[in-house]
Design a protein around this motif. Structure first.
Motif, PDB file in Angstrom:
ATOM      1  N   THR A  88       0.589  23.884  47.390  1.00 48.00           N
ATOM      2  CA  THR A  88       1.842  24.590  47.092  1.00 48.00           C
ATOM      3  C   THR A  88       3.048  23.700  47.376  1.00 48.00           C
ATOM      4  N   CYS A  89       3.029  23.023  48.516  1.00 50.11           N
ATOM      5  CA  CYS A  89       4.135  22.125  48.849  1.00 50.11           C
ATOM      6  C   CYS A  89       4.243  20.984  47.830  1.00 50.11           C
ATOM      7  N   MET A  90       3.107  20.445  47.424  1.00 55.06           N
ATOM      8  CA  MET A  90       3.128  19.334  46.470  1.00 55.06           C
ATOM      9  C   MET A  90       3.648  19.785  45.103  1.00 55.06           C
ATOM     10  N   VAL A  91       3.248  20.963  44.673  1.00 54.55           N
ATOM     11  CA  VAL A  91       3.754  21.492  43.398  1.00 54.55           C
ATOM     12  C   VAL A  91       5.254  21.728  43.496  1.00 54.55           C
ATOM     13  N   GLU A  92       5.687  22.242  44.633  1.00 53.56           N
ATOM     14  CA  GLU A  92       7.122  22.499  44.836  1.00 53.56           C
ATOM     15  C   GLU A  92       7.921  21.207  44.794  1.00 53.56           C
ATOM     16  N   TYR A  93       7.499  20.188  45.546  1.00 53.15           N
ATOM     17  CA  TYR A  93       8.323  18.970  45.562  1.00 53.15           C
ATOM     18  C   TYR A  93       8.245  18.211  44.248  1.00 53.15           C
ATOM     19  N   ALA A  94       7.233  18.465  43.451  1.00 55.49           N
ATOM     20  CA  ALA A  94       7.181  17.833  42.125  1.00 55.49           C
ATOM     21  C   ALA A  94       8.354  18.286  41.248  1.00 55.49           C
ATOM     22  N   SER A  95       8.899  19.473  41.548  1.00 59.51           N
ATOM     23  CA  SER A  95      10.011  19.994  40.743  1.00 59.51           C
ATOM     24  C   SER A  95      11.380  19.630  41.308  1.00 59.51           C
ATOM     25  N   TRP A  96      11.412  18.988  42.471  1.00 63.07           N
ATOM     26  CA  TRP A  96      12.695  18.614  43.059  1.00 63.07           C
ATOM     27  C   TRP A  96      13.385  17.566  42.203  1.00 63.07           C
ATOM     28  N   GLU A  97      14.695  17.626  42.199  1.00 67.56           N
ATOM     29  CA  GLU A  97      15.483  16.631  41.475  1.00 67.56           C
ATOM     30  C   GLU A  97      15.788  15.466  42.408  1.00 67.56           C
ATOM     31  N   VAL A  98      14.738  14.713  42.691  1.00 63.90           N
ATOM     32  CA  VAL A  98      14.842  13.505  43.508  1.00 63.90           C
ATOM     33  C   VAL A  98      14.133  12.394  42.744  1.00 63.90           C
ATOM     34  N   PRO A  99      14.414  11.141  43.079  1.00 61.72           N
ATOM     35  CA  PRO A  99      13.764  10.040  42.365  1.00 61.72           C
ATOM     36  C   PRO A  99      12.236  10.096  42.495  1.00 61.72           C
ATOM     37  N   LEU A 100      11.575   9.623  41.466  1.00 60.25           N
ATOM     38  CA  LEU A 100      10.113   9.581  41.440  1.00 60.25           C
ATOM     39  C   LEU A 100       9.560   8.828  42.650  1.00 60.25           C
ATOM     40  N   ALA A 101      10.231   7.769  43.057  1.00 61.82           N
ATOM     41  CA  ALA A 101       9.774   6.985  44.206  1.00 61.82           C
ATOM     42  C   ALA A 101       9.699   7.851  45.469  1.00 61.82           C
ATOM     43  N   ASP A 102      10.646   8.777  45.632  1.00 60.45           N
ATOM     44  CA  ASP A 102      10.620   9.678  46.787  1.00 60.45           C
ATOM     45  C   ASP A 102       9.422  10.625  46.705  1.00 60.45           C
ATOM     46  N   LYS A 103       9.114  11.102  45.511  1.00 61.73           N
ATOM     47  CA  LYS A 103       7.965  11.985  45.326  1.00 61.73           C
ATOM     48  C   LYS A 103       6.661  11.232  45.608  1.00 61.73           C
ATOM     49  N   ILE A 104       6.617   9.983  45.222  1.00 57.57           N
ATOM     50  CA  ILE A 104       5.421   9.171  45.494  1.00 57.57           C
ATOM     51  C   ILE A 104       5.239   8.987  46.994  1.00 57.57           C
ATOM     52  N   GLU A 105       6.333   8.731  47.701  1.00 58.13           N
ATOM     53  CA  GLU A 105       6.248   8.583  49.156  1.00 58.13           C
ATOM     54  C   GLU A 105       5.767   9.879  49.817  1.00 58.13           C
ATOM     55  N   LEU A 106       6.269  11.017  49.338  1.00 57.40           N
ATOM     56  CA  LEU A 106       5.809  12.297  49.877  1.00 57.40           C
ATOM     57  C   LEU A 106       4.327  12.517  49.572  1.00 57.40           C
ATOM     58  N   THR A 107       3.905  12.090  48.404  1.00 56.45           N
ATOM     59  CA  THR A 107       2.495  12.234  48.037  1.00 56.45           C
ATOM     60  C   THR A 107       1.605  11.398  48.950  1.00 56.45           C
ATOM     61  N   LYS A 108       2.103  10.256  49.388  1.00 56.97           N
ATOM     62  CA  LYS A 108       1.341   9.442  50.345  1.00 56.97           C
ATOM     63  C   LYS A 108       1.157  10.173  51.670  1.00 56.97           C
ATOM     64  N   LEU A 109       2.087  11.052  52.004  1.00 57.47           N
ATOM     65  CA  LEU A 109       1.975  11.837  53.239  1.00 57.47           C
ATOM     66  C   LEU A 109       1.142  13.099  53.039  1.00 57.47           C
ATOM     67  N   TYR A 110       1.413  13.836  51.979  1.00 59.29           N
ATOM     68  CA  TYR A 110       0.752  15.119  51.759  1.00 59.29           C
ATOM     69  C   TYR A 110      -0.636  14.948  51.133  1.00 59.29           C
ATOM     70  N   GLY A 111      -0.811  13.922  50.322  1.00 62.42           N
ATOM     71  CA  GLY A 111      -2.067  13.714  49.601  1.00 62.42           C
ATOM     72  C   GLY A 111      -3.299  13.647  50.485  1.00 62.42           C
ATOM     73  N   PRO A 112      -3.271  12.902  51.588  1.00 62.40           N
ATOM     74  CA  PRO A 112      -4.464  12.868  52.441  1.00 62.40           C
ATOM     75  C   PRO A 112      -4.864  14.243  52.995  1.00 62.40           C
TER      76      PRO A 112
END
Length: 145
Positions: A88-112
């Motif tokens: 749910t958190c990952m789907v939510e932040y995917a819709s944020w209006e932030v740079p893709l690089a920031d979403k990738i960094e968050l994915t490195k944290l949430y993905g594991p």
């Protein structure tokens, strides 16, 4: 959990300075908006961490060490909760209006967390399936499908 996540529900007056420093560093580094302006569902997830996930984690450490047969019965729902809240958190932040690089960094944290929860779901399901199959065979009953 206790240093970062729970700050979303602590009254600001009880948060020690070192925790605010950690939070500010995290926000500056990862731009995680859940800690800037947490949505209502995020606070619900935090409550599930303190009321469900933390106690289960403590119990599971001992249960895994003792090889308790109850482990899959407890860790399957735990893993499902972790999977769903993280997804749910990952789907939510995917819709944020932030740079893709920031979403990738968050994915490195949430993905594991998502990957570990997915593995746990499969592992606990297979363990429960084995227990049920053995119990069925021992009782002379039909194989449970």
């Amino acid at each position: 959990m206790f240093l970062m996540d729970l700050q979303a529900i602590y009254p600001p007056s009880v948060v020690p300075g070192f925790m605010l420093t950690v939070k500010n560093y995290y926000i500056k580094t990862y731009k995680d908006q859940f800690f800037v302006n947490p949505p209502p569902f995020f606070k619900l997830f935090i409550w599930s961490e303190i009321l469900f996930q933390a106690p289960v984690t403590v119990w599971a450490l001992g249960g895994l060490y003792r090889n308790s047969p109850k482990i899959p019965l407890v860790l399957l729902p735990y893993a499902i909760v972790v999977f769903l809240t993280t997804l749910t958190c990952m789907v939510e932040y995917a819709s944020w209006e932030v740079p893709l690089a920031d979403k990738i960094e968050l994915t490195k944290l949430y993905g594991p967390y998502l990957a570990i929860a997915t593995f746990m779901i499969g592992d606990m399901y297979l363990r429960l399936d084995g227990v049920i199959s053995r119990a069925s065979a021992a009782s002379g009953g039909k194989k449970v499908q």
